[in-house]
Write a protein that holds these residues in place. Structure first.
Motif, mmCIF file in Angstrom:
data_model
loop_
_atom_site.group_PDB
_atom_site.id
_atom_site.type_symbol
_atom_site.label_atom_id
_atom_site.label_comp_id
_atom_site.label_asym_id
_atom_site.label_seq_id
_atom_site.Cartn_x
_atom_site.Cartn_y
_atom_site.Cartn_z
ATOM 1 N N VAL A 253 -61.981 71.781 66.463
ATOM 2 C CA VAL A 253 -62.521 73.095 66.746
ATOM 3 C C VAL A 253 -61.466 74.111 66.319
ATOM 4 N N GLU A 254 -61.911 75.100 65.568
ATOM 5 C CA GLU A 254 -61.003 76.115 65.052
ATOM 6 C C GLU A 254 -60.522 77.039 66.171
ATOM 7 N N LYS B 34 -67.601 75.981 70.759
ATOM 8 C CA LYS B 34 -68.699 75.054 70.477
ATOM 9 C C LYS B 34 -69.444 74.783 71.778
ATOM 10 N N GLY B 35 -70.734 74.802 71.716
ATOM 11 C CA GLY B 35 -71.561 74.532 72.894
ATOM 12 C C GLY B 35 -72.694 75.526 72.922
ATOM 13 N N LYS C 17 -59.826 74.681 75.630
ATOM 14 C CA LYS C 17 -60.397 75.016 76.932
ATOM 15 C C LYS C 17 -61.808 74.438 77.006
ATOM 16 N N PHE C 18 -62.075 73.685 78.079
ATOM 17 C CA PHE C 18 -63.388 73.106 78.326
ATOM 18 C C PHE C 18 -64.013 73.792 79.528
ATOM 19 N N ASP D 66 -53.856 76.698 66.659
ATOM 20 C CA ASP D 66 -54.275 76.801 65.265
ATOM 21 C C ASP D 66 -55.035 75.557 64.802
ATOM 22 N N TYR D 67 -54.630 74.371 65.286
ATOM 23 C CA TYR D 67 -55.299 73.115 64.922
ATOM 24 C C TYR D 67 -55.575 72.354 66.213
ATOM 25 N N ASN D 68 -56.824 71.957 66.424
ATOM 26 C CA ASN D 68 -57.237 71.310 67.672
ATOM 27 C C ASN D 68 -58.094 70.091 67.358
ATOM 28 N N MET D 69 -57.692 68.930 67.882
ATOM 29 C CA MET D 69 -58.458 67.706 67.673
ATOM 30 C C MET D 69 -58.777 67.066 69.018
#
Length: 145
Positions: free
Chosen positions: A46-47, A52-53, A72-73, A116-119
């Motif tokens: 996710v950028e 997303k959702g 963050k969820f 910046d980068y999230n996996m």
């Protein structure tokens, strides 16, 4: 991080074994008390600042871990038979705050990239089936991101 106030949501602190040659990041064991079954595992990204959702699985339990970055969820409970109907739960996961977020079927969730980068690693109880997934535009559930 919020106090967990929704039945079907769990956070498990995970172990990182640091070695000179590289580290081991534990994820999920079949002996874990909240393990349901294995369906599939996949990585997604996710950028930064992208959300997303909202997603809701009808039958699938998901286990989310952040391998790189910071995410963050948010989980939302709209189940009619739930004591926590109308409640939100949020947390931020990263390798520095290394935990597994379990979200049971029937709960809405969304997530936002912070770094910046999230996996993200998702270990799901079922193989993906688009017919068991519901989606809503992010603005349909009001949450102050």
């Amino acid at each position: 991080m919020d106090k967990i106030n929704i039945d079907g949501v769990n956070l498990t602190t995970l172990e990182i074994i640091t070695k000179k040659q590289g580290s081991i990041f534990h994820g999920l064991k079949k002996s874990d008390y909240d393990f349901k079954r294995f369906g599939e595992a996949y990585f997604s990204t996710v950028e930064k600042n992208f959300i997303k959702g909202w997603n809701k699985h009808k039958k699938m339990t998901i286990n989310l871990l952040v391998c790189f970055g910071k995410v963050k969820f948010v989980v939302y409970d709209d189940r009619d038979d739930s004591k926590s109907k109308g409640s939100f739960f949020s947390c931020i996961l990263s390798p520095a705050s290394y935990m597994r977020l379990k979200i049971s079927e029937g709960l809405w969730f969304a997530f936002k990239g912070i770094s910046d980068y999230n996996m993200i690693l998702n270990i799901a109880s079922l193989e993906h089936n688009p017919k068991e997934l519901e989606k809503l535009p992010i603005q349909n559930i009001k949450y102050n991101w």
